[in-house]
Structure formats: structure tokens, C-alpha cells
Design a protein around this motif. Structure first.
Motif, mmCIF file in Angstrom:
data_model
loop_
_atom_site.group_PDB
_atom_site.id
_atom_site.type_symbol
_atom_site.label_atom_id
_atom_site.label_comp_id
_atom_site.label_asym_id
_atom_site.label_seq_id
_atom_site.Cartn_x
_atom_site.Cartn_y
_atom_site.Cartn_z
ATOM 1 N N LEU A 82 0.817 -1.215 0.000
ATOM 2 C CA LEU A 82 0.000 0.000 0.000
ATOM 3 C C LEU A 82 0.851 1.267 0.000
ATOM 4 N N GLY A 83 2.154 1.092 0.200
ATOM 5 C CA GLY A 83 3.020 2.258 0.225
ATOM 6 C C GLY A 83 3.125 2.899 1.599
ATOM 7 N N ALA A 84 2.675 2.178 2.631
ATOM 8 C CA ALA A 84 2.737 2.732 3.984
ATOM 9 C C ALA A 84 4.128 2.533 4.591
ATOM 10 N N LEU A 85 4.817 1.515 4.128
ATOM 11 C CA LEU A 85 6.209 1.292 4.546
ATOM 12 C C LEU A 85 7.070 1.336 3.295
ATOM 13 N N ASN A 86 8.304 1.792 3.461
ATOM 14 C CA ASN A 86 9.198 1.768 2.300
ATOM 15 C C ASN A 86 10.015 0.480 2.291
ATOM 16 N N SER A 87 10.884 0.360 1.310
ATOM 17 C CA SER A 87 11.591 -0.920 1.162
ATOM 18 C C SER A 87 12.558 -1.158 2.316
ATOM 19 N N LYS A 88 12.889 -0.099 3.057
ATOM 20 C CA LYS A 88 13.754 -0.298 4.220
ATOM 21 C C LYS A 88 12.938 -0.699 5.444
ATOM 22 N N GLY A 89 11.643 -0.725 5.286
ATOM 23 C CA GLY A 89 10.800 -1.150 6.396
ATOM 24 C C GLY A 89 10.460 -0.021 7.353
ATOM 25 N N SER A 90 10.636 1.232 6.941
ATOM 26 C CA SER A 90 10.183 2.292 7.856
ATOM 27 C C SER A 90 8.955 2.987 7.285
ATOM 28 N N ILE A 91 8.259 3.638 8.195
ATOM 29 C CA ILE A 91 6.954 4.185 7.829
ATOM 30 C C ILE A 91 7.118 5.407 6.927
ATOM 31 N N THR A 92 6.268 5.511 5.920
ATOM 32 C CA THR A 92 6.346 6.622 4.972
ATOM 33 C C THR A 92 5.379 7.730 5.379
ATOM 34 N N ARG A 93 5.444 8.843 4.650
ATOM 35 C CA ARG A 93 4.492 9.919 4.931
ATOM 36 C C ARG A 93 3.071 9.456 4.680
ATOM 37 N N LEU A 94 2.922 8.687 3.592
ATOM 38 C CA LEU A 94 1.610 8.131 3.294
ATOM 39 C C LEU A 94 1.136 7.238 4.439
ATOM 40 N N GLY A 95 2.049 6.466 4.967
ATOM 41 C CA GLY A 95 1.716 5.578 6.085
ATOM 42 C C GLY A 95 1.201 6.356 7.282
ATOM 43 N N ARG A 96 1.884 7.460 7.591
ATOM 44 C CA ARG A 96 1.430 8.289 8.718
ATOM 45 C C ARG A 96 0.056 8.861 8.449
ATOM 46 N N MET A 97 -0.147 9.245 7.200
ATOM 47 C CA MET A 97 -1.444 9.789 6.833
ATOM 48 C C MET A 97 -2.533 8.730 7.012
ATOM 49 N N MET A 98 -2.223 7.521 6.597
ATOM 50 C CA MET A 98 -3.207 6.446 6.691
ATOM 51 C C MET A 98 -3.597 6.188 8.146
ATOM 52 N N CYS A 99 -2.637 6.401 9.039
ATOM 53 C CA CYS A 99 -2.926 6.235 10.473
ATOM 54 C C CYS A 99 -3.904 7.282 10.976
ATOM 55 N N GLU A 100 -3.825 8.462 10.388
ATOM 56 C CA GLU A 100 -4.660 9.561 10.863
ATOM 57 C C GLU A 100 -6.153 9.306 10.624
ATOM 58 N N PHE A 101 -6.440 8.565 9.585
ATOM 59 C CA PHE A 101 -7.843 8.327 9.272
ATOM 60 C C PHE A 101 -8.488 7.408 10.307
ATOM 61 N N PRO A 102 -9.717 7.731 10.693
ATOM 62 C CA PRO A 102 -10.397 6.853 11.654
ATOM 63 C C PRO A 102 -10.985 5.620 10.973
ATOM 64 N N CYS A 103 -10.261 5.037 10.046
ATOM 65 C CA CYS A 103 -10.771 3.828 9.393
ATOM 66 C C CYS A 103 -9.579 2.986 8.947
ATOM 67 N N GLU A 104 -9.854 1.836 8.374
ATOM 68 C CA GLU A 104 -8.773 0.945 7.967
ATOM 69 C C GLU A 104 -7.806 1.668 7.035
ATOM 70 N N PRO A 105 -6.514 1.321 7.140
ATOM 71 C CA PRO A 105 -5.525 1.993 6.287
ATOM 72 C C PRO A 105 -5.855 1.847 4.802
ATOM 73 N N ASP A 106 -6.470 0.733 4.421
ATOM 74 C CA ASP A 106 -6.788 0.528 3.003
ATOM 75 C C ASP A 106 -7.687 1.641 2.473
ATOM 76 N N PHE A 107 -8.665 2.041 3.291
ATOM 77 C CA PHE A 107 -9.546 3.130 2.875
ATOM 78 C C PHE A 107 -8.766 4.444 2.805
ATOM 79 N N GLY A 108 -7.849 4.612 3.738
ATOM 80 C CA GLY A 108 -7.012 5.806 3.740
ATOM 81 C C GLY A 108 -6.261 5.911 2.424
ATOM 82 N N LYS A 109 -5.754 4.775 1.999
ATOM 83 C CA LYS A 109 -5.031 4.754 0.736
ATOM 84 C C LYS A 109 -5.951 5.130 -0.425
#
Ligand code: ADP
Ligand code: MG
Length: 857
Positions: free
Chosen positions: A614-641
């Protein structure tokens, strides 16, 4: 009280006051008492009106029934009448002394006597400034005597209520107004209401004192004082959920309102229902001192709420903004034995912060099963056992396995109803809303046929999506001569206690979310309960007296087929969301993170893989900006994406509005359309027919409703549930605000200018959903659809008959598309896909999720 018995003593003790004033003082006290009753009446009225007005604000005037509207109008009129009468002076509104003392100082004894005996219903008159001044003088005389308590008015203590400031009344100023004649009827009605309120409050207080935890209040409080972590174990119904938090408030843990107490619940219904009960017990308006917070519905007031019931998932989210939970004095993890994913992770996070927050108290409350496991986890924390009473419960099994447990349950209900005495209510454990609604309809039909041959049956359903105003039905006392049948999901297993249950019917199933890491698929499955669960359920029959439990399965099955304990959710669910949350909190070492049960390595790596996809983690295994954004949503990360894609992706941006509406609708799909049993599709037919996917059907439905100014009658005409749509609108607003905060709305606005017409909306919408749900795609093969993404060719799946896709395939003989995206898999007679959208072009897959679909080909 004003009788002569107390007089000499009062005289004695008021020596410093002129003895002749004693009666004056007594009258004053009585006036105050009357006054209290007056303003209390108003406050009761005002409180009720506030609640009603909240409904109006939330749902609109038009959504109320005629009776409700009349009630509100009447109450508004009453309040304004009383306000006009009393003027804005507040305080005492009674004249006294000059009533029986004439200008020469002569006392009119008869009048005085009359005043002493005055009844609360007496008509009141406005008073002059002179009188007010005199009252003040007399009041200070009383105060100066230092012995106000000597004049004791019966019951005046009882009337000391703590009302919330906001509920107090602002009086309009017009001293000259007097009440019209009709007022006395109103007045009587109000007084009656007041008395009812009194009785209710009294009975609530009696109930509080009769609960098993009450006897352990002091030892509990001192154990809490002594230990940072305490595990509290007790039978269901002993008062853990409703009383413990109140004890903590009473003990001053909230430091006069600067700190809060949180009590987590695994289920939304439990959080809202218990909060409303406790607000009642504390006699405050729900949403003020006592509130609740569940996803998409926050009923709390900043700087006012001190006790908050919330779902465990909501507290988990609070770690993102407040990693040490600084605003809380105590956290109660309730129903910990349920072992939901959020509860397990919460316990891990709390274990981490406890050493830094020495002043934070943690209570873990659990039914009797596996308390020792929690104690171990928190370095041998003490277990406080609240002994509860349970009457014996006879257990009956079926002799053979029953093929259709729903029918068997209904038969059993009538067997009980026709052979067993009342009172004695029945509690039936079913797996979900659809089953409960079907059973309810069935029961009503049979009861109708039987007519007056049997006693009246009151059928009360309870499940997670049941509108809150209907939930209270299960708690209403059963009228004499009737029998109540509560049809419940396993919410009634431990979270809610229903009084009066004597019979339990238990088919022994529960609906569980199950995730199969090897396929990456999640599905809702109906599975047999554990032994611990069915024993809990049986126990519900023994609270008021000896009870009976009818198990719709065999004894052999109990001993040989049921697991001992339920499987913790963390071992059977999709971990993506939680893993992402932990990453955002800086917890990246998932192997060493403290957990009661560790998820399997394949499950963890599946979650990581999914987040990477989903692009929430990068290839190094750390959280991306998109990942942080997905966390902000009060719903499943998939919907955030999906929402992120809708605002930003080159090939489909500009459709954020549409996508957010669809996502909001997807959160409530089970109760949008009014179902007609005989003919599944008729309810949707007015809108369906021109659309070929459920997503677009949802969008169309929402937009048309919006175009009709969110009208109630439109819903009625189109067989759409108005209350559900109101919830959808609320969810949509919240998601939209979140998008706005994250800057997505601005990006979308730029993009949507370049969109021409609505013709190319649908492909864009489909693409957005592909980006968020690449794993939920099925491919058409020789034997129908099968899921993708598995080496061995996937699982066979069919479009669910309620889906628009199913209907359009059937009616219009449309050629099935090669790919289809679904939101949910449900296993009943076979694997069904729900909420489907056909994917017209294969290359979209590649375009939206290249690293996934390229690899497949
Ligand atoms: P526990 O958490 O130990 O299972 P609770 O605190 O939930 O117990 O319940 C204590 C008592 O409060 C119950 O026996 C029930 O009588 C009463 N109660 C709880 N919720 C409600 C409600 N919504 N309406 C009426 N009574 C309630
Ligand atoms: Mg409880």
C-alpha cells in the motif's frame, strides 16, 4: 418536621437568635425547600428538554414523530411560562414574613400557621425588591447564628442535586407577569414528573448499593491506592463496569476535573449503553461529565468530561496524540478476557508507559476466565476477587445435533413460553443482525397466529448496529404477565447485563473475523464458541434465581468438539492496521513488543508485506508519509489509501468527494436498504438498474438523498433507512474533515477542475479502490470467479445475490467482467463476495499497483 416535637430543642440551640424568630426561620427553611422543589422541577424539565433538543439537533425536527414534537413544544412552553412568571431574579421566589406581620408588627397567627403547612403545589406570586431585601437580611441572621442545621426540613438533603451549569436556566426578566389559570394543571403534571424522577433516582441508588462490588468499595479503593496495577475479577453483573469508575471519581482521582478516567470496552454498543446508564446514576447529562467515545461518534465535552467510556480501539488511537496518556488518572481495561486485538495491544503499550507514569492507575477487569494470565503479564499484579452470587443453572442438551439451529431456537422459545411460568425472560444467543432480524420476524408471525392463546411476548433485539434509541428496550422491566425474549449477539455474554433472565437458549455459535495469512484474506465466519463462552452464556440464566439453559448442541459436542477458551483476536486477524499504528508510535521491534500472545511470524510478515504494497512502509521497512497519513484516518488503512489516491494519483485524481461518500456508505452497508424478504432486489430497484456496481449504487443513493436536501421522505419513498443515512452523513463529514486537515481536499480541488463531465468518474473511482484493495480482486476463470494472489490459483468465490452486480448479470445478461473487486468475503453456503465493483480494463491493475500485478503475470 415543623411539628412541635422539635421545638424546645431548636429553641435551645438558637439562643443567640431572637426566640420569636424561630418560626420565621422555620418558614424560611420551608420556603427554601419549596423553592428547591420548584427549581428542581424546572431542572428536571430542562434536563429532559436538553436531551430532546440534542435529538432535534442531531436528526432534525422532521425526523421526530408527532408525539415527540408535541412533547418538545409543550416542554418549551412550560419552561418559558415558568421563566416569565419568576422573572430573572433566580434565588428564592417566595414571599413570607410580610404575609403574617402587619405594618404595626402584629402577627397574624392563623396566616402564619397556614404558611407553616403550605403544600408545594401552592400558587406562587412574584415578590418585590423589599421582600428580597428582607429575605437576605433574614438569611444572614440565620447564617450568623451559626446553627442553620438546627432547622431541619424533612427530605431537604435528598434534594441536593448536582446539576451541570449548562443545564441551569437563564431567566428572562419580567416581574409583573403572573401565571395564567391553566398553570396549576401544568404545575401538577410537573410535580408528578418530579416525583417520578425522585423515585427513579432513589431506585437507582438502591440498585447501586445492592450490587456485589458495593460491599468491597473500601477494600477495592485501598488496593487501588496501594498498587499501580490491579486485576479485578467478578461475575457478570456484579457492578465492575458501572461502579468502579464512579468509585474512582468519588475518591477524587480526577483531581476536581483536571484529569480523566477512561474505561475501555471491546464493543461500541457496550460503551454507549453503559455510559448512558452511568450518566443516569450520576444524574448528569450524557456527554458532559460522563461521555463516550466510539469511532465516528464522540459524545464528550472537552474540559468537562471526567469519565469516558470508549472502545479499546479509540484509546489505542489516543496514543498517537498523547503517547503517555497524560490526561488520564486511571485507565480501566474492561472485559479484558475478550482479548480483542486492540485490548491486547493496549496492554502492551500500557506496560511500557507504566514505569514513566507512576501516578497512573491501571485496572484490568475481566470475567473469571484467565485472570492469572493478566497478573503474570504485569509482574504478578494482585488479583482482587469480587465474590458474586449465582444461582444454580440446569443445563439441557439436544439429543441429536440440530441441522437448523435458528429454527430449533424458535421452537425452544415457544416450548418455554407455553410450559414455564412467568416472570422468567428468555435470552437467545444468535450470531448477528441478519439472523436476529429473521428470528424476530419469525417469532412475531408465530405469536400473531397463536394470538390470545398464549401470553404476550415482548421481543427485544440487541446487536452492534441497532440504533441507540432502540437499545433501551432490552433494559425495560417486563410488564406483569408478559415474557420478554431478548435476541442478542454475544454482546450479552459478558458486556451487558439484562435483569430478569431465567432461560438461556444457546446454539453455541459466534461470528468471528478470521484471517488466513497464507492467502491474505479476511473473512467473517460463523464458528463454534469455546467452552468458556458457552458456560458464561449459561450463567446469564442464574442471576435472579435458579435458571435453565438450553443448548442447541449435544453433550458430546460440548466435551469433544468445543475449544476450552476463545482464540485471542491477535492470533486470527489481519494485523496491518495495528502494525502500522505501532510503527507510527515508534514501535518497530514487533518481535519483542510485550504481548500476552505473540502473533505468528507469517502473520506479521504478511502484514508488513501488505503495508509495503500500500506504500505505507518503504523498502527499508520504515513508515512513509503516506503511512502516517493512513494512520490519521479513523478507518482501515486501506480506505485511507483509497482517499489518498483519489486526491493525488495522476491517472485518477479529482474524485475525492465521490470516494469519501462511497467509503462512508461502505461503513453502514448492512442497514442502508430496507430489506424485503420475499424480493431481495425490489428495495434497490428504483435506483439500481442503471448502475452496474455496488459502489456506484451507494454513491448514487447518497447523492440523490443529498440533492433532496437530506430529506426523510425521500428515504421513505426509496426504501432507504433514514437513520442509517444520517449516520453515513456524519461519517462522511468526519472523513472529509480529516482529508481537509491532511491537505487532500486542496489537492483534490486543483485536480477536479481538469475533470470534464461525470462520464469518466467511474473508471477513476474503480482505480482508487484498486489501489487500496489490490488483494480483494477475483478473476474470472473457467469455473467462475476465483481469488487472485495465491500460488495455487485461489479460492472459488461467487457474487453475493444481494449485490447489484449479481442482479445485472442475471437480468440484463451482461457479460461478466474478467476482474471484479470486492470489499468483503462471507462464507455461508459458499464463499460470497459482497459489495462488488467490476473492473472493466485489465491494464488498470497494472497501472495502479504495478509491483504487485506485474509479478503475478
Ligand atoms: P459488570 O460489569 O460487573 O458485569 P455492570 O456494572 O455492567 O456489571 O452492571 C451492574 C448492574 O447495573 C447490572 O446488574 C444491571 O442491573 C445494571 N445495569 C447496567 N446497565 C444498565 C442499563 N443500561 N439499564 C439498567 N440497568 C443497568
Ligand atoms: Mg461489565
Amino acid at each position: 418536621e415543623s411539628s412541635s416535637a422539635g421545638e424546645p430543642e431548636t429553641d435551645e440551640r438558637n439562643r443567640s437568635v431572637n426566640p420569636s424568630q424561630v418560626d420565621d426561620l422555620r418558614i424560611l427553611a420551608r420556603e427554601r425547600y419549596l423553592n428547591d422543589r420548584e427549581s428542581l422541577k424546572l431542572q428536571v424539565l430542562q434536563k429532559e428538554l436538553t436531551l430532546l433538543e440534542q435529538d432535534v439537533a442531531r436528526e432534525g425536527w422532521d425526523s421526530l414523530t408527532k408525539i415527540e414534537q408535541d412533547e418538545i413544544t409543550l416542554k418549551r412552553e412550560l419552561i418559558s411560562l415558568v421563566q416569565q412568571r419568576d422573572g430573572s431574579s433566580g434565588e428564592s421566589r417566595f414571599r413570607f414574613q410580610d404575609d403574617y406581620v402587619d405594618e404595626d408588627g402584629h402577627v397574624d397567627v392563623a396566616r402564619k400557621q397556614q404558611l407553616l403547612q403550605r403544600k408545594p403545589t401552592q400558587q406562587l406570586e412574584p415578590k418585590t425588591r423589599q421582600q428580597l431585601w428582607e429575605e437576605q437580611q433574614l438569611e444572614s441572621a440565620v447564617k450568623a447564628s451559626g446553627d442553620v442545621d438546627a432547622i431541619h426540613v424533612a427530605g431537604s438533603r435528598q434534594y441536593e442535586f448536582v446539576f451541570d451549569d449548562d443545564a441551569l436556566i437563564d431567566f428572562t426578566g419580567d416581574d409583573e407577569n403572573t401565571l395564567p389559570e391553566v398553570e396549576s394543571a401544568y404545575d401538577q403534571k410537573l410535580l408528578d414528573e418530579l416525583d417520578r424522577e425522585q423515585t427513579r433516582l432513589q431506585s437507582i441508588q438502591d440498585t447501586r448499593r445492592s450490587l456485589p462490588v458495593y460491599r468491597f468499595r473500601e477494600p477495592l479503593l485501598s488496593a487501588i491506592k496501594e498498587h499501580q496495577v490491579l486485576i479485578v475479577v467478578g461475575e457478570t453483573g456484579s457492578g465492575k463496569t458501572t461502579q468502579l469508575p464512579q468509585y474512582l471519581v468519588e475518591e477524587g482521582y480526577t483531581k476536581s476535573g483536571t484529569l480523566q478516567i477512561a474505561c475501555t470496552q471491546p464493543r461500541r454498543v457496550a460503551a454507549t449503553s453503559v455510559a448512558s446508564r452511568v450518566a443516569d446514576e450520576m444524574n448528569v447529562v450524557l456527554g458532559k461529565e460522563v461521555g463516550y467515545s466510539i469511532r465516528f461518534d464522540d459524545k464528550t465535552t472537552p474540559d468537562k468530561t471526567i469519565l469516558k467510556y470508549m472502545t479499546d480501539g479509540m484509546l489505542l488511537r489516543e496514543f498517537m496524540t498523547d503517547p503517555e496518556l497524560k490526561k488520564y488518572a486511571c485507565i480501566i481495561i474492561d472485559e479484558a478476557h475478550e482479548r480483542t486485538l486492540a485490548t491486547d495491544v493496549l496492554l502492551g503499550l500500557l506496560k511500557d508507559i507504566l514505569p514513566h507514569r507512576k501516578d497512573l492507575k491501571l485496572l484490568i477487569s475481566s470475567a473469571t476466565m484467565n485472570a492469572a494470565k493478566f497478573a503474570d503479564f504485569f509482574y504478578d499484579a494482585p488479583i482482587f476477587n469480587v465474590p458474586g452470587r449465582r444461582f444454580p443453572v440446569d443445563i439441557h442438551y439436544t439429543l441429536q445435533p440440530e441441522a437448523n439451529y435458528l429454527n430449533a431456537s424458535i421452537t425452544t422459545i415457544f416450548q418455554i413460553h407455553t410450559t414455564q411460568q412467568v416472570p422468567g425472560d428468555i435470552l437467545v444467543f444468535l450470531t448477528g443482525q441478519e439472523e436476529i432480524e429473521a428470528a424476530k420476524q419469525n417469532l412475531e408471525e408465530i405469536a400473531h397466529v397463536l394470538g390470545s392463546k398464549v401470553r404476550p411476548l415482548i421481543i427485544a433485539p440487541i446487536y452492534a448496529n441497532l440504533p441507540q434509541e432502540q437499545q433501551s428496550k432490552i433494559f425495560e422491566p417486563t410488564p406483569e404477565g408478559c415474557r420478554k425474549v431478548v435476541l442478542a449477539t454475544n454482546i450479552a455474554e459478558t458486556s451487558l447485563t439484562i435483569n430478569g433472565i431465567k432461560f438461556v437458549i444457546d446454539p453455541g455459535f459466534v461470528k468471528e473475523n478470521s484471517f488466513v495469512p497464507s492467502t491474505g484474506m479476511s473473512q467473517l465466519l460463523t464458528v463454534p464458541c469455546s467452552r468458556a463462552s458457552v458456560d458464561q452464556r449459561a450463567g446469564r440464566a442464574g442471576r435472579v434465581g435458579p435458571g435453565k439453559c438450553f443448548r442447541i448442541f449435544t453433550k458430546w459436542s460440548y466435551f469433544h468438539e468445543l475449544e476450552l477458551l476463545p482464540k485471542p483476536e491477535i492470533l486470527r486477524t489481519n494485523l496491518s492496521q495495528v502494525v502500522l499504528l505501532l510503527f507510527s508510535l515508534g514501535v518497530t521491534d514487533l518481535i519483542d513488543f510485550p504481548l500476552l500472545d505473540k502473533p505468528s511470524i507469517p502473520a506479521l510478515s504478511k502484514a508488513l508485506e501488505n503495508l509495503y504494497l500500500l506504500g505505507a512502509l518503504n523498502s527499508k521497512g520504515s513508515i512513509t508519509r503516506l503511512g502516517r497519513m493512513m494512520c490519521e484516518f479513523p478507518c482501515e488503512p486501506d480506505f485511507g489509501k483509497v482517499m489518498h489516491t483519489a486526491a493525488t494519483h495522476d491517472s485518477c485524481k479529482g474524485v475525492l468527494e465521490e470516494v469519501v461518500s462511497i467509503i462512508a456508505m461502505l461503513h453502514e452497508t448492512s442497514s442502508i436498504f430496507i430489506q424485503e424478504r420475499a424480493n431481495h432486489d425490489s428495495s434497490k430497484s428504483s435506483i439500481a438498474g442503471k448502475v452496474f456496481s455496488d459502489h456506484v449504487l451507494y454513491l448514487e443513493t447518497y447523492n440523490r438523498w443529498k440533492d433532496m436536501n437530506y430529506s426523510r421522505s425521500w428515504c421513505f419513498d426509496h426504501k432507504v433507512q433514514y437513520k442509517t443515512m444520517i449516520r453515513v452523513r456524519n461519517i462522511r463529514d468526519q472523513l472529509w474533515r480529516c482529508c481537509d486537515k491532511l491537505g487532500l481536499v486542496a489537492l483534490n480541488d486543483q485536480a477536479s477542475h481538469t475533470l470534464n463531465g461525470s462520464s469518466n468518474l467511474e473508471p477513476r473511482i474503480i482505480k482508487c479502490f484498486i489501489s487500496g484493495f489490490p488483494k480483494n480482486i477475483a478473476k474470472l476463470g473457467t469455473s467462475g470467479y476465483h481469488t487472485m494472489g495465491v500460488q495455487q490459483g485461489g479460492v472459488n468465490v461467487s457474487v453475493h445475490p444481494t449485490s447489484t452486480v449479481f442482479q445485472s448479470l442475471r437480468k440484463d445478461m451482461v457479460k461478466p467482467s474478467k476482474f471484479i473487486l470486492y470489499q468483503k468475503l462471507v462464507l455461508t453456503s459458499k464463499e460470497f463476495m459482497r459489495d462488488c465493483i467490476p473492473i472493466a480494463r485489465e491494464e488498470w491493475l497494472n497501472e495502479m499497483v504495478p509491483h504487485y500485478f506485474k509479478a503475478k503475470d
